[in-house]
Write a protein that holds these residues in place. Structure first.
Motif, mmCIF file in Angstrom:
data_model
loop_
_atom_site.group_PDB
_atom_site.id
_atom_site.type_symbol
_atom_site.label_atom_id
_atom_site.label_comp_id
_atom_site.label_asym_id
_atom_site.label_seq_id
_atom_site.Cartn_x
_atom_site.Cartn_y
_atom_site.Cartn_z
ATOM 1 N N GLU A 299 49.199 -34.046 -121.842
ATOM 2 C CA GLU A 299 47.875 -34.261 -121.264
ATOM 3 C C GLU A 299 46.948 -33.071 -121.513
ATOM 4 O O GLU A 299 45.728 -33.211 -121.458
ATOM 5 C CB GLU A 299 47.981 -34.539 -119.757
ATOM 6 C CG GLU A 299 48.511 -33.388 -118.919
ATOM 7 C CD GLU A 299 50.026 -33.320 -118.850
ATOM 8 O OE1 GLU A 299 50.537 -32.668 -117.930
ATOM 9 O OE2 GLU A 299 50.703 -33.919 -119.722
ATOM 10 N N GLU A 321 51.703 -39.324 -120.103
ATOM 11 C CA GLU A 321 50.274 -39.158 -119.827
ATOM 12 C C GLU A 321 49.464 -39.109 -121.123
ATOM 13 O O GLU A 321 48.385 -39.690 -121.227
ATOM 14 C CB GLU A 321 50.025 -37.879 -119.018
ATOM 15 C CG GLU A 321 50.552 -37.935 -117.600
ATOM 16 C CD GLU A 321 52.022 -37.545 -117.494
ATOM 17 O OE1 GLU A 321 52.531 -37.488 -116.369
ATOM 18 O OE2 GLU A 321 52.646 -37.313 -118.545
ATOM 19 N N ILE A 325 46.112 -41.307 -122.793
ATOM 20 C CA ILE A 325 44.889 -40.636 -123.263
ATOM 21 C C ILE A 325 44.607 -41.018 -124.715
ATOM 22 O O ILE A 325 43.475 -41.364 -125.078
ATOM 23 C CB ILE A 325 45.031 -39.099 -123.119
ATOM 24 C CG1 ILE A 325 45.121 -38.703 -121.642
ATOM 25 C CG2 ILE A 325 43.851 -38.389 -123.792
ATOM 26 C CD1 ILE A 325 45.510 -37.255 -121.422
#
Length: 413
Positions: A299, A321, A325
């Motif tokens: 992230e 994560e 994204i």
């Protein structure tokens, strides 16, 4: 950076795929856990005459579709949860490529960097003495992994055949050629990755003009050579543990491989300037190959990635994560259970050759690998369109669906 328990991540991925597939609770819970796992403790005589005690594992995650298949690694930080996770990912990987195999993984807690060749051989043979009864062409077929090699497989095969008193070369794959190995195995993982990039470029209507490689070990080196050979385009950056290099005008992959083998690093390559290793991940290229450690894309840096396609040659280079994204930024990830499936595919070809007493030509291996990866990409891209999920989840949906179907047909759940 956030710390991850690999097995909890693997279980979460199963739950997400099961939810998309509307699997029942019992099937979901069954697929979240290994079917069988083993812990071994054995003594090994060291070069100075003393005995040292080693701990080891073998996890047979699922064998509904066929014999368990997966590597054996020698690593000082080996844990049962890491082995469980890797065995799970092997299960989905063999299913995504539609091989009649299950998934397994093994490991010995040791540091090969501080062991002699004879000590490594003694450990390899001791591992087989401990595990021989659970291995076999119709049970569980190991291969090399981190810090193990075709020579390790040769020692293990010899010990296994000594115990069972018969010739069974197909119990181990990625062996040296003289004892039943196959042509085309050395570059199989990278070749499968480059083939998957080719298919992704067709799918996305992208021309792979530039590419960068994070991690210039065996997989990274071969990917550099094969990308140039099969797709054209130019390598503009590469890195290893000591640093990175960049030349926007292009780096000759063959010359860089020679330089790396000669000097032990990509640094000081003529015509390229030094950059930090992490900076390679953030370059504006068409294709990025993460070929080093897990969790390299997190992230923290996923928002800085500029590549159009990420081809995961390493195991688990992208965190959960970061997956989301990248997906929301329209960066196309070829997940490891597809992108690095070339190795296990050619290992399966090795099993076929051993069982039939055949030796295929390298061109035959390459052609059959190309067909397997191309077909796997088609199933993966179909799931992408139909389910509207991010690429890793789409690949998981394909793999989990196939394993769940086999479990249900057998009447297990």
């Amino acid at each position: 950076m956030k710390s991850y328990n690999s097995f909890l991540v693997a279980q979460q991925q199963v739950e997400e795929a099961a939810r998309i597939l509307n699997l029942d609770k019992a099937t979901t819970e069954f697929l979240k856990w290994p079917q069988r796992e083993f812990k071994f403790t054995f003594p090994v005589r060291m070069d100075d005459g003393r005995f040292e005690i080693f701990h080891a594992y073998r996890v047979q995650y699922n064998y509904a579709r066929g014999p368990a298949k997966g590597g054996i690694r020698f690593h000082p930080d080996e844990t049962v949860d890491v082995v469980r996770a890797l065995a799970a990912w092997m299960t989905w990987k063999t299913a995504v490529v539609d091989l009649p195999l299950g998934g397994a993984k093994g490991g010995v807690v040791c540091d090969p960097r501080h062991l002699s060749q004879k000590e490594l051989e003694n450990i390899a043979r001791a591992y087989i003495r401990a595990s021989a009864d659970i291995l076999g062409v119709d049970k569980d077929v190991p291969a090399p992994d981190v810090y193990t090699t075709p020579q390790t497989m040769a020692w293990m095969l010899d010990e296994f055949e000594t115990i069972v008193r018969k010739h069974q070369p197909g119990v181990f794959t990625d062996k040296p050629l003289p004892i039943g190995g196959t042509e085309g195995r050395r570059d199989a993982t990278s070749r499968g990755g480059v083939i998957s990039v080719r298919e992704a470029c067709k799918f996305l209507n992208i021309e792979p003009k530039t590419f960068a490689i994070q991690g210039f070990g065996n997989a990274g080196q071969r990917a550099a050579l094969l990308h140039e050979e099969l797709l054209g385009g130019k390598l503009i950056a590469a890195c290893d543990s000591r640093g990175g290099i960049l030349n926007p005008d292009g780096i000759n992959a063959k010359e860089l491989v020679t330089h790396k083998l000669k000097t032990g690093t990509v640094l000081n390559f003529p015509g390229a300037r030094h950059i930090p290793s992490d900076a390679v991940l953030e370059l504006d290229v068409d294709v990025l190959y993460p070929a080093a450690l897990e969790n390299a894309i997190s992230e923290k840096n996923a928002g800085l990635i500029k590549a159009k396609i990420i081809c995961e040659l390493a195991n688990g280079p992208t965190t959960p994560e970061a997956d989301l994204i990248l997906y929301h930024r329209n960066i196309f990830v070829l997940p490891d259970i597809l992108a690095s499936a070339g190795g296990v595919t050619v290992s399966y070809f090795e099993m076929l050759q051993n069982s039939g007493g055949e030796m295929w030509e390298e061109a035959t291996v390459h052609a059959r690998l190309d067909k397997k990866i191309s077909n796997a990409f088609q199933s993966f891209s179909d799931a992408l369109r139909e389910k509207g999920v991010h690429p890793r989840l789409a690949a998981m949906v394909v793999g989990v669906a196939r394993v769940a179907e086999a479990c249900k047909i057998r009447g297990w759940v």
